[in-house]
Design an enzyme around this catalytic site. Structure first.
Site: not given
Ligand code: 2AM
Length: 485
Positions: A131, A186, A189-190, A193
């Protein structure tokens, strides 16, 4: 001649090129290859010009020949079929113990499948989230590797060298877990976000519509917020976006069509939360908010027909701005609490031994959600590695206590003036639900038992004992355990 290449990278789009330059800056000899081979020479004569430890390969054979053993080959190609295709192309050239790394945004079930497949061929595999976008790839991304555990020592030094460094100097890269764990984290995480961005957008809309603030005034508010506990990359770029003018001196943000795009990682996160039965409501709302925004033409039509309030937030503006800041902060805590709940459940489901403090730690720099806040989350897990929910940590509980009145004021006032705040309000609804000893699911269970004889547990009996009531006096007393509706 002894091969010199420490690692090969396939896929010379910007991310791939920047990772190669980053590795090379840290003293590694990197072999570059690309499906469209002409791009290899373009890269060598372009961004990599003058670097004699970036070696171009014009075929897979040449690439493999240039690599030290065990060979390490990183794919930075489009997620999906391209990864599988390259794996098949590589297989005949590799030997047991060699390592393939997929650094793209692959869906974690694919990474689980590929890890097992390559293990069956005697090869090691890493699926890693990276990222930080182009800039991060070049100067320090946050890296989330998972896969075959024996593969980690082979790339640990390279990955930690090129990763971003947190304020305490720790590299933003640690081993996440087996098979799909890295790509899962990940993905989460997105998803987070998506939530962070939606929260900021709701704050923006309240300031703009509810308070009538100008871009310059909002720019100043975000600049102030960025100095405090909300300090983060996303607040920082929002600050800058609000002040950005084009060559005609006009604000670019006001010219941008309000129809959001998405590439799917928020959707994957939400699908996974549904699969695992985890109420990750804020990320889901953030995904849906993008979907609703994308229905631009329909909204324009509806705006001419559907009535509702269009009011202002009355009272002192500075007080409201502070209320909105607190509503954002409290909602953000709920969102991260939900995100970590999701990862905890995924770890159970997929047998990953996730270290939540370490995950928070490697998100502190390099990635899009980097923030001071993540340092606080790391500290919470340092205090109690088995913390079951972030909301229960003393620090975060204290922040919510401090912000709660503002949060409720903002959500209720937004409802009254007709400004949609799906993320702020779902966060508050979750908070109130999570802290409820009793929810109305007793009635829900009664309904299910009434129409489908699905049975219920009782408050005055141990869990796991099921009861059925013959609600209508008709239909018999047989419970329905054999089918689900
Ligand atoms: P290309 O330059 O040959 O198109 C980002 O798109 C990267 O993924 C590029 O390096 C691109 O290679 C590669 N890529 C995209 N689709 C691919 C496929 N089906 N097979 C191999 N590489 C692919």
């Amino acid at each position: 001649m002894e091969p010199k290449g420490d690692i090969a990278l396939i896929g010379l789009a910007v991310m791939g090129q920047n990772l190669i330059l980053n590795m090379n800056d840290h003293g590694y000899t990197v072999v570059a290859y690309n499906r469209t081979v002409s791009k290899v020479d373009e890269f060598l004569n372009g961004a990599a010009k003058g670097r004699d430890t970036i070696l171009g390969a014009h075929s897979i054979e040449e690439m493999v020949r240039l690599l030290k053993k065990p060979r390490k080959i990183m794919l930075m190609v489009k997620a999906g079929k391209a990864v599988d295709d390259f794996i098949e192309l590589l297989l005949p050239h590799l030997e047991p113990g060699d390592l393939i790394i997929d650094g793209g945004n692959s869906h974690f079930p694919d990474t689980i499948r590929r890890t097992n497949y390559l293990r069956s061929k005697g090869l090691l595999f890493i699926g890693t989230g990276i990222s930080g976008g182009e800039e991060g790839a070049r100067h320090g991304p946050s890296i989330m590797p998972g896969g075959t555990p024996e593969a980690w020592p082979l790339v640990k030094d390279i990955f930690q060298a090129i990763a971003a460094k947190a304020p305490d100097g720790a590299p933003c890269c640690e081993w996440i877990g087996s098979d799909g764990a890295g790509h899962y984290v990940k993905m989460a995480h997105n998803g987070i976000e998506y939530g962070d961005m939606q929260l900021i957008c709701e704050a923006y809309q309240l300031m703009k519509e509810g308070l009538g603030m100008s871009n310059e005034e909002m720019h100043k508010a975000f600049a102030e917020w960025n100095e405090g506990e909300l300090s983060s990359y996303l607040i920082e770029i929002t600050r800058d976006i609000l002040a950005y003018k084009d060559e005609n001196g006009e604000y670019v943000v006001d010219k941008i069509l309000d129809a959001a795009g998405q590439k799917g990682t928020g959707k994957w996160t939400t699908i996974s939360s549904l699969d695992l039965g985890m109420p990750v409501t804020l990320i889901a709302e953030a995904v849906f908010a993008r979907c609703l925004s994308a229905m631009k033409e329909e909204r324009v039509q509806a705006s001419k027909i559907l009535k509702g309030p269009k009011g202002r937030l009355e009272g002192d503006r500075a007080t409201w701005v502070e209320d909105i800041r607190r509503a954002l902060l409290a909602s953000k805590i709920v969102s991260y609490a939900q995100g970590f709940m999701l990862m905890r459940e995924a770890a159970k489901e997929y047998n990953w031994n996730l270290n939540y403090g370490s995950i928070a730690s490697i998100w502190r720099a390099g990635c899009i959600i980097r923030s001071v806040f993540l340092g606080r989350i790391k500290e919470a897990f340092d205090r109690d590695p088995n913390l079951s929910n972030l909301l229960l940590d003393d620090y975060f509980r204290g922040v919510i206590d401090r912000c709660q009145d503002s949060w409720r004021r903002v959500v209720s006032s937004a409802v009254q003036i007709g400004v949609p705040v799906p993320a702020f309000s779902t966060a508050l609804a979750f908070y109130d639900g999570y802290r409820s000893e009793r929810l109305p699911a007793n009635l829900l269970q009664a309904q299910r038992d009434y129409f489908g004889a699905h049975m219920y547990e009782r408050v005055d009996r141990p869990r796991g004992e099921f009861f059925h009531t013959n609600w209508t006096g008709r239909g018999g007393t047989v419970a329905s355990t054999a089918y689900t509706v």
